[in-house]
Design a protein around this motif. Sequence first.
Motif, PDB file in Angstrom:
ATOM      1  N   THR A 129     -12.512 -43.679  -0.351  1.00 50.05           N
ATOM      2  CA  THR A 129     -11.511 -44.305  -1.208  1.00 50.05           C
ATOM      3  C   THR A 129     -10.113 -43.815  -0.860  1.00 50.05           C
ATOM      4  N   LEU A 130      -9.989 -42.537  -0.586  1.00 47.38           N
ATOM      5  CA  LEU A 130      -8.689 -41.995  -0.184  1.00 47.38           C
ATOM      6  C   LEU A 130      -8.244 -42.597   1.147  1.00 47.38           C
ATOM      7  N   ARG A 131      -9.184 -42.866   2.030  1.00 41.71           N
ATOM      8  CA  ARG A 131      -8.858 -43.487   3.323  1.00 41.71           C
ATOM      9  C   ARG A 131      -8.343 -44.908   3.108  1.00 41.71           C
ATOM     10  N   ILE A 132      -8.998 -45.661   2.222  1.00 43.68           N
ATOM     11  CA  ILE A 132      -8.547 -47.029   1.909  1.00 43.68           C
ATOM     12  C   ILE A 132      -7.125 -46.979   1.365  1.00 43.68           C
ATOM     13  N   ASP A 133      -6.884 -46.064   0.453  1.00 43.01           N
ATOM     14  CA  ASP A 133      -5.555 -45.919  -0.141  1.00 43.01           C
ATOM     15  C   ASP A 133      -4.516 -45.597   0.929  1.00 43.01           C
ATOM     16  N   SER A 134      -4.834 -44.681   1.799  1.00 45.33           N
ATOM     17  CA  SER A 134      -3.926 -44.296   2.874  1.00 45.33           C
ATOM     18  C   SER A 134      -3.687 -45.456   3.841  1.00 45.33           C
TER      19      SER A 134
ATOM     20  N   THR B 125     -11.457 -34.868 -16.986  1.00 42.99           N
ATOM     21  CA  THR B 125     -12.304 -35.991 -16.601  1.00 42.99           C
ATOM     22  C   THR B 125     -11.779 -36.588 -15.300  1.00 42.99           C
ATOM     23  N   THR B 126     -12.662 -37.252 -14.592  1.00 43.02           N
ATOM     24  CA  THR B 126     -12.291 -37.865 -13.320  1.00 43.02           C
ATOM     25  C   THR B 126     -12.770 -39.305 -13.276  1.00 43.02           C
ATOM     26  N   GLY B 127     -12.126 -40.074 -12.417  1.00 44.45           N
ATOM     27  CA  GLY B 127     -12.608 -41.409 -12.142  1.00 44.45           C
ATOM     28  C   GLY B 127     -13.881 -41.311 -11.312  1.00 44.45           C
ATOM     29  N   ILE B 128     -14.630 -42.367 -11.284  1.00 48.30           N
ATOM     30  CA  ILE B 128     -15.938 -42.360 -10.638  1.00 48.30           C
ATOM     31  C   ILE B 128     -15.867 -42.035  -9.138  1.00 48.30           C
ATOM     32  N   LEU B 129     -14.732 -42.306  -8.490  1.00 48.40           N
ATOM     33  CA  LEU B 129     -14.596 -42.042  -7.055  1.00 48.40           C
ATOM     34  C   LEU B 129     -13.578 -40.944  -6.751  1.00 48.40           C
ATOM     35  N   CYS B 130     -13.286 -40.119  -7.730  1.00 46.99           N
ATOM     36  CA  CYS B 130     -12.336 -39.028  -7.532  1.00 46.99           C
ATOM     37  C   CYS B 130     -12.850 -38.116  -6.414  1.00 46.99           C
ATOM     38  N   GLY B 131     -12.005 -37.882  -5.425  1.00 48.98           N
ATOM     39  CA  GLY B 131     -12.381 -37.025  -4.311  1.00 48.98           C
ATOM     40  C   GLY B 131     -13.134 -37.726  -3.201  1.00 48.98           C
ATOM     41  N   SER B 132     -13.427 -39.001  -3.370  1.00 45.98           N
ATOM     42  CA  SER B 132     -14.146 -39.761  -2.346  1.00 45.98           C
ATOM     43  C   SER B 132     -13.250 -39.951  -1.124  1.00 45.98           C
ATOM     44  N   THR B 133     -13.684 -39.457   0.017  1.00 46.74           N
ATOM     45  CA  THR B 133     -12.871 -39.588   1.225  1.00 46.74           C
ATOM     46  C   THR B 133     -12.720 -41.042   1.642  1.00 46.74           C
TER      47      THR B 133
END
Length: 102
Positions: free
Chosen positions: A65-70, A55-63
Amino acid sequence: GLDLTIKGASDSPVTINVASTSSSLVSKVKDFAAAFNSIRTAVDKVTAYNPADQTTGILCGSTETLRIDSDLTRTIGARLFGVGQFNSLGSVGITLDKNGQM
């Protein structure tokens, strides 16, 4: 900062005591860390992948969201120039642990 308003002259000496306090600063840093950790926890939750049940979170793989995290991580570790003695959050003891939490 310090504001001083002089309202008039005095014939006798006036004593002004100024003392610094770190309690409000410490409180603000704690609030900042709690807010940062809350954002980081939310990002981790919505981008999570569970290999056990696939299972994945709703935004798994979202570029985005990954950009915000980075960007969050980079901001905490950034060095600032021309701002005096303390040129990073790390220089005042604010760092991230291995999980990206403060």
